[in-house]
Design a protein around this motif. Structure first.
Motif, PDB file in Angstrom:
ATOM      1  N   PHE A  34      -8.534   2.426  -1.364  1.00  0.00           N
ATOM      2  CA  PHE A  34      -7.585   3.371  -0.769  1.00  0.00           C
ATOM      3  C   PHE A  34      -7.182   4.351  -1.860  1.00  0.00           C
ATOM      4  O   PHE A  34      -6.633   3.947  -2.882  1.00  0.00           O
ATOM      5  CB  PHE A  34      -6.357   2.640  -0.250  1.00  0.00           C
ATOM      6  CG  PHE A  34      -6.657   1.732   0.903  1.00  0.00           C
ATOM      7  CD1 PHE A  34      -6.656   2.215   2.201  1.00  0.00           C
ATOM      8  CD2 PHE A  34      -6.960   0.387   0.699  1.00  0.00           C
ATOM      9  CE1 PHE A  34      -6.933   1.385   3.274  1.00  0.00           C
ATOM     10  CE2 PHE A  34      -7.240  -0.440   1.764  1.00  0.00           C
ATOM     11  CZ  PHE A  34      -7.233   0.053   3.051  1.00  0.00           C
ATOM     12  N   ASP A  39      -1.139   5.619  -6.949  1.00  0.00           N
ATOM     13  CA  ASP A  39      -2.038   4.598  -7.480  1.00  0.00           C
ATOM     14  C   ASP A  39      -3.147   4.343  -6.483  1.00  0.00           C
ATOM     15  O   ASP A  39      -2.976   4.500  -5.275  1.00  0.00           O
ATOM     16  CB  ASP A  39      -1.271   3.287  -7.722  1.00  0.00           C
ATOM     17  CG  ASP A  39      -0.340   3.397  -8.907  1.00  0.00           C
ATOM     18  OD1 ASP A  39      -0.563   4.299  -9.717  1.00  0.00           O
ATOM     19  OD2 ASP A  39       0.607   2.600  -8.991  1.00  0.00           O
ATOM     20  N   GLU A  40      -4.256   3.879  -7.026  1.00  0.00           N
ATOM     21  CA  GLU A  40      -5.427   3.638  -6.178  1.00  0.00           C
ATOM     22  C   GLU A  40      -5.554   2.136  -5.976  1.00  0.00           C
ATOM     23  O   GLU A  40      -5.344   1.362  -6.900  1.00  0.00           O
ATOM     24  CB  GLU A  40      -6.623   4.201  -6.945  1.00  0.00           C
ATOM     25  CG  GLU A  40      -7.907   4.233  -6.209  1.00  0.00           C
ATOM     26  CD  GLU A  40      -9.006   4.791  -7.121  1.00  0.00           C
ATOM     27  OE1 GLU A  40      -8.721   5.751  -7.875  1.00  0.00           O
ATOM     28  OE2 GLU A  40     -10.106   4.249  -7.078  1.00  0.00           O
ATOM     29  N   ILE A  41      -5.847   1.708  -4.765  1.00  0.00           N
ATOM     30  CA  ILE A  41      -6.005   0.274  -4.526  1.00  0.00           C
ATOM     31  C   ILE A  41      -7.464  -0.012  -4.224  1.00  0.00           C
ATOM     32  O   ILE A  41      -8.030   0.536  -3.274  1.00  0.00           O
ATOM     33  CB  ILE A  41      -5.115  -0.201  -3.358  1.00  0.00           C
ATOM     34  CG1 ILE A  41      -3.654  -0.018  -3.737  1.00  0.00           C
ATOM     35  CG2 ILE A  41      -5.421  -1.644  -3.012  1.00  0.00           C
ATOM     36  CD1 ILE A  41      -2.699  -0.442  -2.671  1.00  0.00           C
ATOM     37  N   ALA A  42      -8.080  -0.857  -5.044  1.00  0.00           N
ATOM     38  CA  ALA A  42      -9.508  -1.139  -4.876  1.00  0.00           C
ATOM     39  C   ALA A  42      -9.687  -2.566  -4.382  1.00  0.00           C
ATOM     40  O   ALA A  42      -9.121  -3.501  -4.951  1.00  0.00           O
ATOM     41  CB  ALA A  42     -10.230  -0.938  -6.194  1.00  0.00           C
ATOM     42  N   ILE A  43     -10.456  -2.712  -3.320  1.00  0.00           N
ATOM     43  CA  ILE A  43     -10.760  -4.040  -2.801  1.00  0.00           C
ATOM     44  C   ILE A  43     -12.268  -4.249  -2.904  1.00  0.00           C
ATOM     45  O   ILE A  43     -13.029  -3.528  -2.245  1.00  0.00           O
ATOM     46  CB  ILE A  43     -10.267  -4.210  -1.355  1.00  0.00           C
ATOM     47  CG1 ILE A  43      -8.739  -4.210  -1.349  1.00  0.00           C
ATOM     48  CG2 ILE A  43     -10.774  -5.500  -0.756  1.00  0.00           C
ATOM     49  CD1 ILE A  43      -8.149  -3.405  -0.272  1.00  0.00           C
ATOM     50  N   PRO A  44     -12.689  -5.173  -3.752  1.00  0.00           N
ATOM     51  CA  PRO A  44     -14.120  -5.340  -3.970  1.00  0.00           C
ATOM     52  C   PRO A  44     -14.838  -5.736  -2.683  1.00  0.00           C
ATOM     53  O   PRO A  44     -14.327  -6.526  -1.903  1.00  0.00           O
ATOM     54  CB  PRO A  44     -14.201  -6.451  -5.026  1.00  0.00           C
ATOM     55  CG  PRO A  44     -12.874  -7.106  -5.015  1.00  0.00           C
ATOM     56  CD  PRO A  44     -11.884  -6.104  -4.551  1.00  0.00           C
ATOM     57  N   ILE A  82       0.848  -1.201   0.000  1.00  0.00           N
ATOM     58  CA  ILE A  82       0.000   0.000   0.000  1.00  0.00           C
ATOM     59  C   ILE A  82       0.880   1.246   0.000  1.00  0.00           C
ATOM     60  O   ILE A  82       0.637   2.205  -0.728  1.00  0.00           O
ATOM     61  CB  ILE A  82      -0.935  -0.003   1.233  1.00  0.00           C
ATOM     62  CG1 ILE A  82      -1.953  -1.136   1.110  1.00  0.00           C
ATOM     63  CG2 ILE A  82      -1.662   1.329   1.348  1.00  0.00           C
ATOM     64  CD1 ILE A  82      -2.882  -1.237   2.288  1.00  0.00           C
ATOM     65  N   PHE A  87      -9.713   6.695   2.437  1.00  0.00           N
ATOM     66  CA  PHE A  87     -10.376   5.423   2.200  1.00  0.00           C
ATOM     67  C   PHE A  87     -11.822   5.697   1.847  1.00  0.00           C
ATOM     68  O   PHE A  87     -12.513   6.440   2.547  1.00  0.00           O
ATOM     69  CB  PHE A  87     -10.285   4.552   3.448  1.00  0.00           C
ATOM     70  CG  PHE A  87     -11.058   3.282   3.326  1.00  0.00           C
ATOM     71  CD1 PHE A  87     -10.601   2.260   2.522  1.00  0.00           C
ATOM     72  CD2 PHE A  87     -12.250   3.114   4.010  1.00  0.00           C
ATOM     73  CE1 PHE A  87     -11.326   1.095   2.399  1.00  0.00           C
ATOM     74  CE2 PHE A  87     -12.976   1.951   3.885  1.00  0.00           C
ATOM     75  CZ  PHE A  87     -12.512   0.938   3.084  1.00  0.00           C
ATOM     76  N   PRO A  95     -15.239   3.797   1.409  1.00  0.00           N
ATOM     77  CA  PRO A  95     -15.888   2.494   1.573  1.00  0.00           C
ATOM     78  C   PRO A  95     -16.767   2.168   0.374  1.00  0.00           C
ATOM     79  O   PRO A  95     -17.360   3.058  -0.225  1.00  0.00           O
ATOM     80  CB  PRO A  95     -16.712   2.662   2.845  1.00  0.00           C
ATOM     81  CG  PRO A  95     -16.839   4.119   3.054  1.00  0.00           C
ATOM     82  CD  PRO A  95     -15.662   4.764   2.418  1.00  0.00           C
ATOM     83  N   PHE A 123     -15.210  -4.047  -0.133  1.00  0.00           N
ATOM     84  CA  PHE A 123     -14.714  -3.355   1.060  1.00  0.00           C
ATOM     85  C   PHE A 123     -14.568  -1.856   0.797  1.00  0.00           C
ATOM     86  O   PHE A 123     -15.171  -1.030   1.478  1.00  0.00           O
ATOM     87  CB  PHE A 123     -13.373  -3.956   1.493  1.00  0.00           C
ATOM     88  CG  PHE A 123     -12.876  -3.433   2.803  1.00  0.00           C
ATOM     89  CD1 PHE A 123     -13.510  -3.769   3.985  1.00  0.00           C
ATOM     90  CD2 PHE A 123     -11.773  -2.584   2.855  1.00  0.00           C
ATOM     91  CE1 PHE A 123     -13.059  -3.273   5.197  1.00  0.00           C
ATOM     92  CE2 PHE A 123     -11.321  -2.095   4.060  1.00  0.00           C
ATOM     93  CZ  PHE A 123     -11.971  -2.452   5.237  1.00  0.00           C
TER      94      PHE A 123
END
Lengths: 373, 92
Positions: free
Chosen positions: B50, B40-45, B32, B79, B81, B47
């Motif tokens: 970031f 860069d963007e971090i996507a967690i399906p 992260i 973050f 949601p 959830f």
């Protein structure tokens, strides 16, 4: 830049860095985030080391995330060397322009410098010795998460900051990170060796810079060049005269190459003359504040005297100011000229803190200005 | 739920020892750090994502003292949601 990392990519990255299979990391990520979301659902606060904490907001309507302190700091690393700065209404445009340009320049901060600063911060933490004396205003403190920012810029600030201490010090805030980085050079390699090897090679390849194992000096060089460029732009725009650039350039490197003194060596009119000119004593002794009378020699310059009498060579400008009638161009002072050393209090200088140093530097620019072609 | 509890729950669910879980969490944190530091963007399906945001430098006025303050640019990690998570939370 500005890419979107998907779940699969994240799992892949994790499996590469841990050496586990992608199935494992995917299962781990799924479980981790489901545990977190369950905890939040139950109204609990979920904290994960190195990432941060998730919790419900006060009215239970939204979710709040507070990044881990280390994480937030390292993400903001390219800008952590800047601090919130107060702008005085009387501050000359020179100051503001320089600040603006510097910051714009720093937006091009690349990741090479990021890892550099990482290292310098590490070393800074080691050498942290005294608590910050300067009081922060509420907003300043709130909007500036990194406590060490303050330290970078205020290293040489004395404890008795007078009213003018609120004036901001552009030149200093540029110089000091430089200085720190230079000091931290040995540390850089160490830090990279210990923990950062992967990060380092990664980020460098992003910027198409060929990596050699022995590129230690280039890290420092990169940062120094960055600051020099910023400073050069600022001065170039302000004065549009080529010669002043030389001064600014040297100043950034904190080398006394350009002190008025040096050209005396160059002119090589070696003529040590210890006897004090009686006439000049008469003229200068009108001032009560004079603490000594000295003679310029081929090896004794205004800066040498400033260092001896004031412990700070940048204050040569006040000696010059005191004797400006007979000195003329500060680069061509003749050996044998006698000068009176004024009491610094006459010019409102009580200590050599960053504010006073900055004023001395500005004054030096003023002094040189008439002699630029 | 603090870090310890989460690690314990994870190691129970995945039947792996806590050391392994700890190193995985550490690796996740560094990933992260690296990616978000790169904007860069971090996507967690299921959830959320970031999202690092960069704010430009700006001048603000301290209302209590009337002084102008130049704020340096900064990158903050936010973050967001996902809708699924928000719905879950709002049900409560």
């Amino acid at each position: 830049m500005k890419e979107k990392i998907t779940f699969q990519q994240l799992a892949e990255l994790l499996s590469v860095s841990t050496g586990g299979s992608q199935a494992t990391t995917e299962a781990f990520l799924k479980e981790l985030f489901s545990i977190i979301s369950n905890a939040i659902e139950n109204g609990e606060k979920a904290t994960i080391k190195g990432i941060g904490s998730f919790m419900l907001s006060m009215d239970n309507s939204d979710l709040e995330y507070a990044p881990d302190k280390d994480l937030a700091e390292s993400i903001n690393m390219p800008f952590s060397c800047f601090e919130a700065v107060e702008i005085d209404d009387d501050t000359p445009d020179l100051n503001i322009d320089t600040i603006d340009l510097t910051i714009t320049d720093s937006e091009n901060f690349n990741l090479e410098q990021r890892s550099n600063i990482n290292a310098s911060v590490a070393s800074e933490k080691d050498s942290k010795s005294e608590p910050e004396p300067e009081p922060k205003t509420g907003i300043e403190a709130e909007l500036q998460p990194d406590a060490h920012n303050q330290e970078i810029t205020d290293d040489n600030s004395g404890s008795d900051a007078d009213a003018e201490a609120e004036e901001t010090s552009t030149v200093i805030s540029q110089d000091n990170p430089d200085q720190d980085t230079v000091l931290a050079t040995p540390e850089i390699h160490k830090t990279i060796d210990e923990s950062n090897t992967e990060t380092c090679t990664d980020t460098e390849s992003d910027y198409n810079e060929p990596t050699t194992p022995s590129s230690k000096p280039r890290f420092t060089l990169g940062i120094i060049l960055g600051f020099i460029l910023g400073f050069l732009c600022a001065t170039a725009i302000l004065h549009t005269k080529p010669d002043i650039l030389l001064w600014a350039h040297d100043d950034t490197e904190l080398t006394p190459i350009n002190e008025p003194s040096d050209s005396i060596i160059d002119s090589s009119t070696v003529n040590p003359n210890d006897s004090i000119d009686n006439d000049s004593i008469v003229t200068v002794s009108e001032f009560d504040e004079i603490i000594a009378i000295d003679t310029v020699k081929t090896t004794r310059f205004l800066t040498t005297m400033a260092r001896q009498y004031y412990n700070e060579m940048m204050f040569w400008v006040y000696i010059y100011e005191e004797n400006k009638d007979k000195l003329g161009n500060p680069n061509t002072i003749k050996p044998g000229t006698t000068v009176a050393i004024p009491d610094l209090r006459k010019y409102g200088i009580h200590n050599s803190d960053s504010v006073n140093l900055e004023r001395a530097k500005l004054k030096a620019v003023e002094i040189y200005a008439p002699y630029q072609k | 739920m603090d870090n310890k509890q989460i690690v314990a729950a994870l190691s129970k669910k995945l039947s792996r020892d806590q050391k392994e879980i700890n190193s995985l969490i550490e690796a996740l944190a560094t990933t992260i750090k690296e990616k978000c530091g790169n904007l860069d963007e971090i996507a967690i399906p299921g959830f959320g994502s970031f999202i690092p945001t960069k704010e430009d430098e700006k001048i603000i006025v301290d209302l209590s003292t009337g002084k102008k303050i130049l704020l340096p640019p900064q990158i903050t990690l936010n973050f967001k949601p996902s809708i699924v998570l928000r719905k879950k939370v709002n049900k409560k």
